[in-house]
Scaffold this motif. Structure first.
Motif, PDB file in Angstrom:
ATOM      1  N   ILE A 161       1.644  -5.978   4.733  1.00 53.85           N
ATOM      2  CA  ILE A 161       0.818  -5.656   5.900  1.00 53.85           C
ATOM      3  C   ILE A 161       1.500  -4.523   6.651  1.00 53.85           C
ATOM      4  CG2 ILE A 161      -0.137  -6.464   8.079  1.00 53.85           C
ATOM      5  CD1 ILE A 161      -0.474  -9.184   6.930  1.00 53.85           C
ATOM      6  N   GLY A 162       0.994  -3.351   6.475  1.00 52.56           N
ATOM      7  CA  GLY A 162       1.608  -2.168   7.080  1.00 52.56           C
ATOM      8  C   GLY A 162       0.645  -1.003   7.064  1.00 52.56           C
ATOM      9  N   THR A 163       1.146   0.144   6.658  1.00 49.88           N
ATOM     10  CA  THR A 163       0.304   1.333   6.670  1.00 49.88           C
ATOM     11  C   THR A 163      -0.865   1.216   5.704  1.00 49.88           C
ATOM     12  OG1 THR A 163       1.726   2.376   5.029  1.00 49.88           O
ATOM     13  CG2 THR A 163       2.205   2.848   7.315  1.00 49.88           C
ATOM     14  N   GLY A 164      -0.703   0.407   4.647  1.00 51.83           N
ATOM     15  CA  GLY A 164      -1.801   0.240   3.696  1.00 51.83           C
ATOM     16  C   GLY A 164      -3.046  -0.316   4.345  1.00 51.83           C
ATOM     17  N   ASN A 165      -2.844  -1.199   5.333  1.00 52.11           N
ATOM     18  CA  ASN A 165      -3.970  -1.836   6.001  1.00 52.11           C
ATOM     19  C   ASN A 165      -4.641  -0.955   7.040  1.00 52.11           C
ATOM     20  OD1 ASN A 165      -1.644  -3.960   5.504  1.00 52.11           O
ATOM     21  ND2 ASN A 165      -3.577  -5.023   5.218  1.00 52.11           N
ATOM     22  N   ILE A 166      -3.900  -0.018   7.590  1.00 50.78           N
ATOM     23  CA  ILE A 166      -4.427   0.820   8.665  1.00 50.78           C
ATOM     24  C   ILE A 166      -4.611   2.260   8.189  1.00 50.78           C
ATOM     25  CG2 ILE A 166      -3.990   1.693  10.995  1.00 50.78           C
ATOM     26  CD1 ILE A 166      -2.444  -0.902  11.544  1.00 50.78           C
ATOM     27  N   VAL A 167      -3.524   2.878   7.722  1.00 53.14           N
ATOM     28  CA  VAL A 167      -3.605   4.259   7.249  1.00 53.14           C
ATOM     29  C   VAL A 167      -4.187   4.313   5.842  1.00 53.14           C
ATOM     30  CG1 VAL A 167      -2.309   6.377   6.824  1.00 53.14           C
ATOM     31  CG2 VAL A 167      -1.605   4.851   8.668  1.00 53.14           C
ATOM     32  N   MET A 227     -11.713  -2.159  -3.126  1.00 52.00           N
ATOM     33  CA  MET A 227     -10.515  -2.842  -2.623  1.00 52.00           C
ATOM     34  C   MET A 227     -10.734  -4.351  -2.647  1.00 52.00           C
ATOM     35  SD  MET A 227      -9.180  -0.490   0.582  1.00 52.00           S
ATOM     36  CE  MET A 227      -7.580  -1.258   0.688  1.00 52.00           C
ATOM     37  N   TRP A 228     -11.930  -4.786  -2.257  1.00 52.89           N
ATOM     38  CA  TRP A 228     -12.251  -6.220  -2.307  1.00 52.89           C
ATOM     39  C   TRP A 228     -12.175  -6.746  -3.734  1.00 52.89           C
ATOM     40  CZ3 TRP A 228     -17.409  -5.571   0.844  1.00 52.89           C
ATOM     41  CH2 TRP A 228     -17.098  -5.427   2.205  1.00 52.89           C
ATOM     42  N   LEU A 229     -12.764  -6.002  -4.644  1.00 52.08           N
ATOM     43  CA  LEU A 229     -12.791  -6.439  -6.038  1.00 52.08           C
ATOM     44  C   LEU A 229     -11.376  -6.542  -6.601  1.00 52.08           C
ATOM     45  CD1 LEU A 229     -14.957  -7.029  -8.297  1.00 52.08           C
ATOM     46  CD2 LEU A 229     -14.423  -4.759  -9.164  1.00 52.08           C
ATOM     47  N   ALA A 230     -10.572  -5.515  -6.342  1.00 52.53           N
ATOM     48  CA  ALA A 230      -9.189  -5.519  -6.821  1.00 52.53           C
ATOM     49  C   ALA A 230      -8.406  -6.667  -6.201  1.00 52.53           C
ATOM     50  CB  ALA A 230      -8.526  -4.183  -6.498  1.00 52.53           C
ATOM     51  N   ALA A 231      -8.665  -6.954  -4.931  1.00 46.76           N
ATOM     52  CA  ALA A 231      -7.958  -8.035  -4.247  1.00 46.76           C
ATOM     53  C   ALA A 231      -8.369  -9.398  -4.791  1.00 46.76           C
ATOM     54  CB  ALA A 231      -8.235  -7.980  -2.746  1.00 46.76           C
ATOM     55  N   PHE A 273      -1.579  -0.532  -3.094  1.00 49.09           N
ATOM     56  CA  PHE A 273      -0.611  -0.133  -2.071  1.00 49.09           C
ATOM     57  C   PHE A 273      -0.581  -1.169  -0.958  1.00 49.09           C
ATOM     58  CE2 PHE A 273       1.037   1.838   1.660  1.00 49.09           C
ATOM     59  CZ  PHE A 273       1.913   2.819   1.251  1.00 49.09           C
ATOM     60  N   SER A 274      -1.744  -1.686  -0.592  1.00 52.86           N
ATOM     61  CA  SER A 274      -1.834  -2.609   0.527  1.00 52.86           C
ATOM     62  C   SER A 274      -1.335  -4.010   0.176  1.00 52.86           C
ATOM     63  CB  SER A 274      -3.290  -2.680   1.021  1.00 52.86           C
ATOM     64  OG  SER A 274      -3.419  -3.676   2.004  1.00 52.86           O
TER      65      SER A 274
END
Length: 460
Positions: free
Chosen positions: A84-90, A107-111, A286-287
């Motif tokens: 939880i860092g720049t991946g979530n915001i930037v 991103m949802w699918l990959a998650a 990354f996230s």
């Protein structure tokens, strides 16, 4: 001018490498591994998620007596500190700026499939973990490769390649440059602090915490991560509920853009479906780091008896990180229209929050990003340290920490584009050996999982 031309040429080379490594083969391997594990484990991310969440909020007290450096919850918070860092915001802002709103769908699918991957890699990390010369737990892909695939001619080279790549990600990928750059941007946007001063302060703080090792990092993570994540999500929800009538159109745009070309509008240059897929999956990795092999390094330090139990706890990290936090960011970016503005990165997300919450929006993003990015630097310091220990032993830990701390100040001098391209490339180098190992150990993953749940059924 010559320096500018040279820099532009180097950026062009990095872009070409990035397009190759994050092409169809790696995207297929990453998502394909997640799909395979999802099917093999009976959609564990759906049917066992309630159990996994229960493990998070209600720890097993008896686990405290088992070998490990930190609690299962602390291991999860350490992993989340690194994710939880720049991946979530930037990262979300960058993905949507380049790939359009449809990038969020990918991103949802990959998650979703990544949750099964995160379970598998973290479970293996506990099963095959090791104790180093200092009495600390060491685990992760390098150990489940060498132990789980013992006797295979490619085991040691594959593990060494992973560890070497892990150090690269710690130095040049997720670990330092994107985080320091994001902190500097946030401090400049929110408090008008010059980047060079921010870099100096962050360097000193990182040195103070990381010298204390995993226990010191975990103590900080357990306090900062839950508080800031909840505050940030509440800020997003406030914007969403304030504009609730726009939510159906926002979701519709995200889904339709995932399967069609997104037309240029405002400051957005347009994007093809393939670009949306690439950006969504690359930024998703990354996230949440599912498949990257980083979170298992933290999971291996947990005081826990059953590997599958820690696998379930670690699996929730991807759920919290992407399904919740990244989704909140993405919806706010699309709902406020900031994705079509001329802004990018932290400035784009800050603009979105300032639009949605005029008085406090920028402060939520600015302060949240500073803390998120700082804890990510701490988490990746530990990941890189364990990779160094695997390659050269405990004697390499102190030199590694010194180099890591010195590099912290360098992130403010690189452009956002260069930072993210470089991060994508080194991430890919880390993903490849880990996914090969997961597929090679697929039978171990399935058998260990089956044995655990059969044991639970007998207890009940």
């Amino acid at each position: 001018m010559d320096l500018l031309n040279l820099f532009a040429a180097e950026t062009g080379i990095l872009k070409s490498i990035d397009e190759i490594v994050w092409g169809i083969p790696l995207l297929s391997l990453l998502v394909g591994t997640g799909i395979y594990l999802t099917l093999s484990l009976g959609f564990i991310q759906i049917f066992k998620l309630p159990l996994a969440l229960r493990y998070v909020v209600k720890p097993n007290i008896s686990d405290r007596k088992y070998t490990g450096d930190i609690s299962s919850f602390a291991a999860l918070m350490t992993a989340l500190a690194a994710t939880i860092g720049t991946g979530n915001i930037v990262g979300v802002a960058t993905a949507i700026k380049i790939g359009g709103p449809g990038a969020l769908f990918w991103m949802w699918l990959a998650a979703f499939f990544g949750m099964a991957t995160k379970y598998a890699e973290s479970m293996l990390a506990v099963k095959y973990r090791n104790i180093d010369e200092n009495g600390q737990m060491s685990g992760g892909p390098m150990y489940y490769i060498t132990k789980g695939l013992a006797g295979k001619f490619y085991a040691r080279p594959l593990a060494a390649f992973f560890a070497f790549s892990g150090i690269g990600v710690a130095f040049f990928g997720i670990g330092i440059f994107p985080q320091v750059n994001a902190i500097a941007d946030s401090a400049a946007i929110t408090f008008n602090v010059p980047p060079i001063y921010t870099a100096a302060v962050v360097t000193v703080l990182v040195a103070l915490v990381t010298i204390g090792g995993i226990k010191s990092i975990a103590r900080v993570a357990q306090v900062v991560v839950p508080f800031m994540a909840i505050t940030y999500v509440l800020g997003c929800l406030l914007i969403i509920f304030t504009n609730l009538d726009m939510l159906p159109d926002t979701i519709r745009l995200i889904i339709t853009s995932a399967f069609t070309q997104t037309a240029a509008t405002g400051g957005f240059l347009g994007a093809s479906m393939l670009l949306a897929v690439q950006m969504g999956i690359a930024r998703g990795v990354f996230s949440n780091e599912s498949g990257l092999g980083s979170a298992p390094i933290a999971a291996a330090a947990a005081k826990v008896k059953e590997p599958a139990r820690q696998g379930l706890i670690s699996m929730t990290g991807t759920f919290f990180d992407t399904i919740i936090v990244c989704t909140m960011t993405g919806i706010v970016l699309v709902m406020t229209g900031s994705w079509t503005s001329e802004y990018e990165g932290a400035y784009m997300t800050s603009y979105a929050f300032s639009t949605g919450l005029e008085n406090v929006g920028a402060y939520i993003v600015g302060i949240g990003l500073i803390f998120f990015a700082f804890t990510t630097i701490l988490g990746w310091n530990y990941y890189g340290e364990r990779c160094v220990e695997f390659l050269v032993g405990v004697k390499g830990i102190l030199p590694y920490k010194i180099v890591y701390i010195l590099l912290v100040g360098g992130g403010v001098f690189l452009t956002l584009e260069t930072i993210w391209i470089l991060a994508d490339i080194v991430n890919a180098l880390m993903v490849i050996p880990n996914l090969i190992a997961l597929l090679a150990l697929r039978k171990v993953i399935v058998n260990e999982t089956r044995k655990y749940f059969e044991g639970l059924e007998k207890e009940n």
